[in-house]
Design an enzyme around this catalytic site. Structure first.
Site, PDB file in Angstrom:
ATOM      1  CE  LYS A   5      16.105  24.536 -13.775  1.00 11.11           C
ATOM      2  NZ  LYS A   5      14.954  23.776 -13.242  1.00 11.11           N
TER       3      LYS A   5
ATOM      4  CG  ASP B   4      14.963  25.619 -10.243  1.00 13.26           C
ATOM      5  OD1 ASP B   4      14.369  24.547 -10.410  1.00 13.26           O
ATOM      6  OD2 ASP B   4      16.050  25.678  -9.627  1.00 13.26           O
TER       7      ASP B   4
ATOM      8  CB  VAL C  91       9.643  22.195  -3.832  1.00 12.92           C
ATOM      9  CG1 VAL C  91       9.332  20.712  -3.895  1.00 12.92           C
ATOM     10  CG2 VAL C  91       9.899  22.743  -5.237  1.00 12.92           C
ATOM     11  CB  ALA C  92       9.934  22.924   1.474  1.00  8.19           C
TER      12      ALA C  92
HETATM   13  P1  NDP Z   1      13.000  28.123  -3.601  1.00  8.56           P
HETATM   14  O1  NDP Z   1      13.931  29.202  -3.993  1.00  8.56           O
HETATM   15  O2  NDP Z   1      11.579  28.452  -3.365  1.00  8.56           O
HETATM   16  O3  NDP Z   1      13.580  27.357  -2.348  1.00  8.56           O
HETATM   17  C1  NDP Z   1      14.826  26.697  -2.431  1.00  8.56           C
HETATM   18  C2  NDP Z   1      15.124  26.103  -1.117  1.00  8.56           C
HETATM   19  O4  NDP Z   1      16.368  25.398  -1.114  1.00  8.56           O
HETATM   20  C3  NDP Z   1      15.293  27.164  -0.105  1.00  8.56           C
HETATM   21  O5  NDP Z   1      14.932  26.666   1.116  1.00  8.56           O
HETATM   22  C4  NDP Z   1      16.781  27.422  -0.269  1.00  8.56           C
HETATM   23  O6  NDP Z   1      17.358  28.122   0.729  1.00  8.56           O
HETATM   24  C5  NDP Z   1      17.306  26.055  -0.272  1.00  8.56           C
HETATM   25  N1  NDP Z   1      18.633  26.028  -0.840  1.00  8.56           N
HETATM   26  C6  NDP Z   1      19.048  26.490  -2.036  1.00  8.56           C
HETATM   27  N2  NDP Z   1      20.345  26.277  -2.217  1.00  8.56           N
HETATM   28  C7  NDP Z   1      20.765  25.691  -1.095  1.00  8.56           C
HETATM   29  C8  NDP Z   1      22.016  25.217  -0.668  1.00  8.56           C
HETATM   30  N3  NDP Z   1      23.106  25.339  -1.435  1.00  8.56           N
HETATM   31  N4  NDP Z   1      22.071  24.630   0.544  1.00  8.56           N
HETATM   32  C9  NDP Z   1      20.977  24.487   1.320  1.00  8.56           C
HETATM   33  N5  NDP Z   1      19.759  24.931   0.961  1.00  8.56           N
HETATM   34  C10 NDP Z   1      19.672  25.520  -0.218  1.00  8.56           C
HETATM   35  O7  NDP Z   1      13.147  26.995  -4.696  1.00  8.56           O
HETATM   36  P2  NDP Z   1      12.170  25.791  -5.023  1.00  8.56           P
HETATM   37  O8  NDP Z   1      11.449  25.351  -3.812  1.00  8.56           O
HETATM   38  O9  NDP Z   1      11.421  26.177  -6.231  1.00  8.56           O
HETATM   39  O10 NDP Z   1      13.226  24.684  -5.448  1.00  8.56           O
HETATM   40  C11 NDP Z   1      13.685  23.651  -4.551  1.00  8.56           C
HETATM   41  C12 NDP Z   1      14.157  22.461  -5.366  1.00  8.56           C
HETATM   42  O11 NDP Z   1      13.066  21.936  -6.129  1.00  8.56           O
HETATM   43  C13 NDP Z   1      15.278  22.741  -6.376  1.00  8.56           C
HETATM   44  O12 NDP Z   1      16.085  21.583  -6.507  1.00  8.56           O
HETATM   45  C14 NDP Z   1      14.498  22.924  -7.686  1.00  8.56           C
HETATM   46  O13 NDP Z   1      15.301  22.670  -8.805  1.00  8.56           O
HETATM   47  C15 NDP Z   1      13.413  21.884  -7.504  1.00  8.56           C
HETATM   48  N6  NDP Z   1      12.201  22.030  -8.301  1.00  8.56           N
HETATM   49  C16 NDP Z   1      11.476  23.178  -8.315  1.00  8.56           C
HETATM   50  C17 NDP Z   1      10.321  23.252  -9.061  1.00  8.56           C
HETATM   51  C18 NDP Z   1       9.446  24.461  -9.073  1.00  8.56           C
HETATM   52  O14 NDP Z   1       8.460  24.440  -9.802  1.00  8.56           O
HETATM   53  N7  NDP Z   1       9.744  25.502  -8.325  1.00  8.56           N
HETATM   54  C19 NDP Z   1       9.866  22.133  -9.874  1.00  8.56           C
HETATM   55  C20 NDP Z   1      10.651  20.947  -9.735  1.00  8.56           C
HETATM   56  C21 NDP Z   1      11.785  20.930  -8.982  1.00  8.56           C
HETATM   57  P3  NDP Z   1      18.266  29.375   0.292  1.00  8.56           P
HETATM   58  O15 NDP Z   1      17.648  30.069  -0.853  1.00  8.56           O
HETATM   59  O16 NDP Z   1      18.232  30.106   1.528  1.00  8.56           O
HETATM   60  O17 NDP Z   1      19.600  28.826  -0.091  1.00  8.56           O
HETATM   61  O1  2IT Z   2      12.810  21.731 -12.168  1.00  8.57           O
HETATM   62  C1  2IT Z   2      11.688  21.981 -12.627  1.00  8.57           C
HETATM   63  O2  2IT Z   2      10.979  21.108 -13.154  1.00  8.57           O
HETATM   64  C2  2IT Z   2      11.187  23.351 -12.508  1.00  8.57           C
HETATM   65  N1  2IT Z   2      11.851  24.181 -11.926  1.00  8.57           N
HETATM   66  C3  2IT Z   2       9.887  23.723 -13.145  1.00  8.57           C
HETATM   67  C4  2IT Z   2      10.072  24.018 -14.605  1.00  8.57           C
HETATM   68  C5  2IT Z   2       8.874  24.584 -15.310  1.00  8.57           C
HETATM   69  O3  2IT Z   2       9.040  24.872 -16.492  1.00  8.57           O
HETATM   70  O4  2IT Z   2       7.786  24.713 -14.730  1.00  8.57           O
END
Ligand code: NDP
Ligand code: 2IT
Length: 445
Positions: free
Chosen positions: A124, A164, A239-240
């Protein structure tokens, strides 16, 4: 293995690294029995070798903003374990980023990547750079400066970063461009690339899709599915978005999304153009969800609260770590929530996990339930190696099968005598065994 002793030693060595210690404790408690039944693990010092990363690179990243002002951020890459494949894991850009958070994410990634059944080790990285309010050119200059150092330790067969929080297609583009220039090669060194230059179809949707495929399997064990179910989602990022798309496709109704400012409740359901609007919201770099209610005035904005107070059948926490605590869990249980499936990494606190398990609410940890993102990154690496692109349906079908297989692995090691499935235990044991056995095969390194 003596969990308490290992944890006390680790706390001494890494004081204050709360998230990292939380993630390690959860894994150790889950695998304790299996570990003790296999003395060859202890003889090879597997735990001591697994809980510390192979190496950490700390980078100073100077960059110049649009007004000529010089800024300096800190960035890191943590290469945790490469027993089963090249280091692999995302990069996070968020002001909260520190070593503890990246170490917890890197540690989790080892087991998650193992569960995908693809050859990927755990890593990471990221920076305390705050993308909020930054222009495209500022983000570009930051990414270029970061890559000027990062490129020395990554490579398509060595370490393959991805996105991420705060790192999506735009950032991967800037990072990739600089890598390509420095290394003089076009390769699969990063995943989440654009479709015109080596990216895979379905990678943007993959984490959310995979999360819902996993929840679908959980529901199947109870003879039900998403049709007609009310779903609460947190976050409004990558992700959402993917989760909302798939839930809606499967006949569920998404009623919430959230940001650091609060949550949006839309009783009519967040579907169609409203899901597309999430992309705009995210790309605006404003860090707030409230504008959703200007666009769709029938929805309500609830300031400073989390969506877990809304009555739902299924909860998908997709924002960030430790965003669902004990009180939230009690409210979800009281409101009849039957399934909690983590889209984010470690969004549920250990106390909240306990409440779900005590109340026999189905609960799946991120390392199993959000593995679809990195799994599709693995599929992107395969396509890059073969120099070809698979059609969307083929990638989606592979992703779906991987999620079904991860669910089966969780059942294998997590099913309790009363039939309740402890997915945390199942995921940790299945992920651990493969890595530990690979480490045994390869000698003490
Ligand atoms: P994005 O940057 O696209 O979105 C992150 C979301 O989380 C935003 O809505 C962001 O809002 C919110 N967020 C971040 N920090 C905080 C905080 N401290 N309090 C409240 N809201 C917060 O990221 P992803 O959708 O990619 O990631 C979301 C989660 O999924 C993370 O835990 C990540 O590690 C996990 N994940 C992502 C993967 C990927 O492929 N992208 C794969 C597997 C897991 P804001 O930025 O406004 O704070
Ligand atoms: O938390 C995770 O699994 C990710 N942010 C995706 C990592 C990746 O290498 O695609």
């Amino acid at each position: 293995m003596e969990v308490e002793k290992i944890m006390t030693d680790l706390e001494k060595k890494h004081p204050g690294e709360v998230e990292y210690l939380q993630a390690v404790r959860e894994v150790l408690e889950s695998i304790e029995q299996v570990y003790n039944e296999n003395p060859q693990f202890e003889a090879a010092g597997i735990i001591n070798r697994l809980v510390e990363p192979d190496r950490i690179l700390t980078i100073k990243v100077p960059w110049v903003d649009d007004h000529g002002k010089v800024h300096v951020n800190l960035a890191y890459r943590i290469q945790f374990n490469n027993a089963i494949g090249p280091y692999k894991g995302g990069l996070r850009f968020h002001p909260s980023v520190n070593l503890s958070i990246l170490k917890f994410l890197g540690f989790e990634q080892i087991f998650k990547n193992s569960l995908t059944s693809l050859p990927m080790g755990g890593a990471k990285g990221g920076s305390d750079f705050d993308p909020k309010g930054k222009s495209n050119t500022e983000v570009m200059r930051f990414c270029q400066s970061f890559m000027l150092e990062l490129w020395r330790i990554i490579g398509p067969e060595t370490d393959v970063p991805a996105g991420d929080i705060g790192v999506g297609g735009r950032e991967i583009g800037f990072l990739y461009g600089m890598y390509k220039k420095l290394a003089r090669e076009h390769s699969g060194v990063l995943t989440g690339k654009g479709l015109n230059w080596g990216g895979s179809l379905v990678r943007p949707e993959a984490t959310g899709y995979g999360n819902v495929y996993f929840a679908q399997e959980m529901l199947r064990t109870k003879g039900t599915d998403f049709k007609g179910k009310t779903v609460a989602i947190s976050g409004f990022g990558n992700v959402a978005w993917g989760a909302a798309l798939k839930v809606t496709e499967l006949g569920g109704k998404v009623v919430t999304i959230s940001g650091p400012d609060g949550y949006v409740y839309d009783s009519e359901g967040i579907s169609g153009e409203k899901i597309n609007y999430m992309l705009e919201l995210r790309a605006s770099n404003q860090d707030i969800v409230k504008p959703y209610t200007y666009e769709f005035p029938n929805a309500q904005f609830v300031q400073g609260k989390r969506p877990w107070e809304v009555k739902c059948d299924i909860a998908l926490p997709c924002a960030t770590q430790n965003e669902l605590g004990k009180e939230d869990a009690l409210t979800l249980v009281k409101n009849g929530c039957m399934c909690v499936c983590e889209g984010a990494n470690m969004p549920t606190t250990p106390e909240a996990v306990e409440i779900f398990q005590e109340n026999k609410v189905m609960f799946a940890p991120g390392k199993a339930a959000n593995a679809g993102g990195v799994a599709t990154s693995g599929l992107e690496m395969s396509q890059n190696s073969m120099k070809l692109n698979w059609p969307a349906a083929e990638v989606d079908q592979k992703l779906h099968q991987i999620m079904i297989n991860i669910h089966t692995a969780c059942l294998k090691y997590g099913k309790e005598p009363d039939g309740y499935v402890n997915y945390v235990k199942g995921a940790n044991i299945a992920g651990f065994l493969k890595v530990a056995n690979a480490m045994l095969d390869q000698g003490v390194l």
